[in-house]
Design a protein around this motif. Sequence first.
Motif, PDB file in Angstrom:
ATOM      1  N   GLU A 166       0.824  -1.201   0.000  1.00  0.00           N
ATOM      2  CA  GLU A 166       0.000   0.000   0.000  1.00  0.00           C
ATOM      3  C   GLU A 166       0.861   1.255   0.000  1.00  0.00           C
ATOM      4  O   GLU A 166       1.763   1.402   0.806  1.00  0.00           O
ATOM      5  N   ALA A 167       0.569   2.149  -0.913  1.00  0.00           N
ATOM      6  CA  ALA A 167       1.296   3.406  -0.985  1.00  0.00           C
ATOM      7  C   ALA A 167       0.661   4.425  -0.056  1.00  0.00           C
ATOM      8  O   ALA A 167      -0.513   4.328   0.296  1.00  0.00           O
ATOM      9  N   ASN A 168       1.462   5.405   0.309  1.00  0.00           N
ATOM     10  CA  ASN A 168       0.958   6.478   1.153  1.00  0.00           C
ATOM     11  C   ASN A 168      -0.074   7.271   0.350  1.00  0.00           C
ATOM     12  O   ASN A 168       0.246   7.820  -0.710  1.00  0.00           O
ATOM     13  N   PRO A 169      -1.334   7.345   0.814  1.00  0.00           N
ATOM     14  CA  PRO A 169      -2.356   8.047   0.024  1.00  0.00           C
ATOM     15  C   PRO A 169      -2.051   9.516  -0.148  1.00  0.00           C
ATOM     16  O   PRO A 169      -2.402  10.109  -1.183  1.00  0.00           O
ATOM     17  N   ILE A 170      -1.415  10.147   0.829  1.00  0.00           N
ATOM     18  CA  ILE A 170      -1.077  11.562   0.697  1.00  0.00           C
ATOM     19  C   ILE A 170      -0.043  11.747  -0.405  1.00  0.00           C
ATOM     20  O   ILE A 170      -0.155  12.653  -1.242  1.00  0.00           O
ATOM     21  N   ALA A 171       0.981  10.863  -0.427  1.00  0.00           N
ATOM     22  CA  ALA A 171       1.991  10.954  -1.476  1.00  0.00           C
ATOM     23  C   ALA A 171       1.374  10.708  -2.848  1.00  0.00           C
ATOM     24  O   ALA A 171       1.701  11.398  -3.824  1.00  0.00           O
ATOM     25  N   SER A 172       0.451   9.740  -2.935  1.00  0.00           N
ATOM     26  CA  SER A 172      -0.214   9.461  -4.213  1.00  0.00           C
ATOM     27  C   SER A 172      -1.008  10.669  -4.686  1.00  0.00           C
ATOM     28  O   SER A 172      -0.979  11.022  -5.879  1.00  0.00           O
ATOM     29  N   ALA A 173      -1.726  11.317  -3.761  1.00  0.00           N
ATOM     30  CA  ALA A 173      -2.512  12.499  -4.127  1.00  0.00           C
ATOM     31  C   ALA A 173      -1.609  13.624  -4.628  1.00  0.00           C
ATOM     32  O   ALA A 173      -1.911  14.278  -5.634  1.00  0.00           O
ATOM     33  N   LEU A 174      -0.493  13.831  -3.957  1.00  0.00           N
ATOM     34  CA  LEU A 174       0.425  14.903  -4.365  1.00  0.00           C
ATOM     35  C   LEU A 174       1.047  14.614  -5.720  1.00  0.00           C
ATOM     36  O   LEU A 174       1.241  15.535  -6.537  1.00  0.00           O
ATOM     37  N   VAL A 175       1.366  13.348  -5.980  1.00  0.00           N
ATOM     38  CA  VAL A 175       1.938  12.981  -7.278  1.00  0.00           C
ATOM     39  C   VAL A 175       0.925  13.238  -8.392  1.00  0.00           C
ATOM     40  O   VAL A 175       1.262  13.812  -9.442  1.00  0.00           O
ATOM     41  N   TYR A 178     -10.483  20.725 -18.919  1.00  0.00           N
ATOM     42  CA  TYR A 178      -9.510  20.719 -17.825  1.00  0.00           C
ATOM     43  C   TYR A 178     -10.154  21.150 -16.511  1.00  0.00           C
ATOM     44  O   TYR A 178      -9.863  20.579 -15.456  1.00  0.00           O
ATOM     45  N   ALA A 179     -11.035  22.151 -16.579  1.00  0.00           N
ATOM     46  CA  ALA A 179     -11.690  22.631 -15.355  1.00  0.00           C
ATOM     47  C   ALA A 179     -12.532  21.532 -14.730  1.00  0.00           C
ATOM     48  O   ALA A 179     -12.470  21.300 -13.511  1.00  0.00           O
ATOM     49  N   PHE A 180     -13.321  20.826 -15.551  1.00  0.00           N
ATOM     50  CA  PHE A 180     -14.148  19.742 -15.024  1.00  0.00           C
ATOM     51  C   PHE A 180     -13.292  18.649 -14.384  1.00  0.00           C
ATOM     52  O   PHE A 180     -13.547  18.186 -13.283  1.00  0.00           O
ATOM     53  N   ILE A 181     -12.249  18.250 -15.112  1.00  0.00           N
ATOM     54  CA  ILE A 181     -11.435  17.117 -14.656  1.00  0.00           C
ATOM     55  C   ILE A 181     -10.610  17.488 -13.433  1.00  0.00           C
ATOM     56  O   ILE A 181     -10.576  16.756 -12.440  1.00  0.00           O
ATOM     57  N   THR A 182      -9.941  18.625 -13.505  1.00  0.00           N
ATOM     58  CA  THR A 182      -8.998  18.945 -12.434  1.00  0.00           C
ATOM     59  C   THR A 182      -9.701  19.324 -11.138  1.00  0.00           C
ATOM     60  O   THR A 182      -9.170  19.059 -10.050  1.00  0.00           O
ATOM     61  N   VAL A 183     -10.900  19.920 -11.215  1.00  0.00           N
ATOM     62  CA  VAL A 183     -11.653  20.209  -9.995  1.00  0.00           C
ATOM     63  C   VAL A 183     -12.047  18.901  -9.316  1.00  0.00           C
ATOM     64  O   VAL A 183     -11.968  18.755  -8.094  1.00  0.00           O
ATOM     65  N   GLY A 184     -12.430  17.908 -10.127  1.00  0.00           N
ATOM     66  CA  GLY A 184     -12.733  16.598  -9.567  1.00  0.00           C
ATOM     67  C   GLY A 184     -11.518  15.941  -8.951  1.00  0.00           C
ATOM     68  O   GLY A 184     -11.602  15.305  -7.893  1.00  0.00           O
ATOM     69  N   ALA A 244      -8.230  14.364  -4.310  1.00  0.00           N
ATOM     70  CA  ALA A 244      -7.009  14.507  -3.519  1.00  0.00           C
ATOM     71  C   ALA A 244      -7.336  14.898  -2.077  1.00  0.00           C
ATOM     72  O   ALA A 244      -6.749  14.358  -1.126  1.00  0.00           O
ATOM     73  N   VAL A 245      -8.287  15.823  -1.917  1.00  0.00           N
ATOM     74  CA  VAL A 245      -8.709  16.206  -0.564  1.00  0.00           C
ATOM     75  C   VAL A 245      -9.310  15.009   0.155  1.00  0.00           C
ATOM     76  O   VAL A 245      -9.063  14.779   1.346  1.00  0.00           O
ATOM     77  N   GLY A 246     -10.102  14.206  -0.585  1.00  0.00           N
ATOM     78  CA  GLY A 246     -10.673  12.996   0.006  1.00  0.00           C
ATOM     79  C   GLY A 246      -9.608  12.007   0.432  1.00  0.00           C
ATOM     80  O   GLY A 246      -9.712  11.388   1.492  1.00  0.00           O
ATOM     81  N   GLN A 247      -8.556  11.852  -0.392  1.00  0.00           N
ATOM     82  CA  GLN A 247      -7.463  10.945  -0.040  1.00  0.00           C
ATOM     83  C   GLN A 247      -6.743  11.409   1.223  1.00  0.00           C
ATOM     84  O   GLN A 247      -6.455  10.620   2.116  1.00  0.00           O
TER      85      GLN A 247
END
Length: 321
Positions: free
Chosen positions: A161-170, A224-230, A235-238
């Motif tokens: 299992e990878a660190n979820p915070i690190a995955s979100a930042l990547v 991009y706006a639709f995708i990146t906001v999601g 990322a916040v959820g992770q």
Amino acid sequence: PRPAPPAGEPRPGLIKRFKNFCFNNMALVFLAYVCAAAVALEHMNDEPDFGTFIDTMYFIAITVTTVGYGDMSPKSDAGKIFVMVFIIVGVALAGVMMTKITDWMLEKQKNAVKRSEEKAKEMMQQDLAKLKQNLGARVSEAELARSTSSKKEAEGKSKVEANPIASALVVISIVVTLGAVVMGQLEGISFLDGCYWSIVTSTTVGYGDVTPKSADGRIFASFYAFITVGIMGWAVGQIASSAISTSVEAASHVEAFKLTPESLVQMGGEKGYVDQYDFAVAMMLAMGKATQEDFDLVANRFNELDVNHDKTLDAKDLLGQ
């Protein structure tokens, strides 16, 4: 004659079924709402900013994602009324979406609690198996295998299992870099300005000082706006899920107590043995259901009530005689 079907709950009405369908298919409803609004806005008169479908979809995307650059806006009274209604309905739909996201985060919290409890039970089984071996008792091969497999499985999970915070930042770094490179190619801006635009857009800050001017740039910005906001929401959820899992594991005191012969002897104290109460306390500590401070508080309360100090509570003790 055929028997009548068993009586059950009445079938929900058409309106209720429609509401349930919309709630369960919110993404589809939201997409249909956005497309219908774009078509209606494009065909309005006296709206120079919405002359093409690309410009209209760009405005819709920047509006519903709450980025709001401010580079395009309605000019006529009819357009302003339409956009006001569009924003209000969009906020309502966004509220429903946030409710679904909140439910998802609560489910993550429940799963974290469940994983913590399962981990505590596995550790308790391992400690019991070791305790039996140390005391010379026979341990079945199945029990030993279960204890060993649980330990290996836990170690494997921690490695895989990878660190979820690190995955979100990547993921965020990749998305921001991709946005910066593409906008640099389409709009001729620097990589720094592209990163600035990507972050301002993805976080829905939307200063509006750097915006796409070309048709290709606006098409890209809409998607991009639709995708990146999601992705930012993901990322916040992770990060939130990781924080919840960490706090749950810390609060559970999973590793705060180890069931060993030494700990049982210590709990036995001066009497030299462990009774049923001592063993129950050890199990509660091993499973993370309570802390030593909790049991100390209970013991102190018992001693306060035990007036004659005979380690029992009778009517005289409870009446203070």
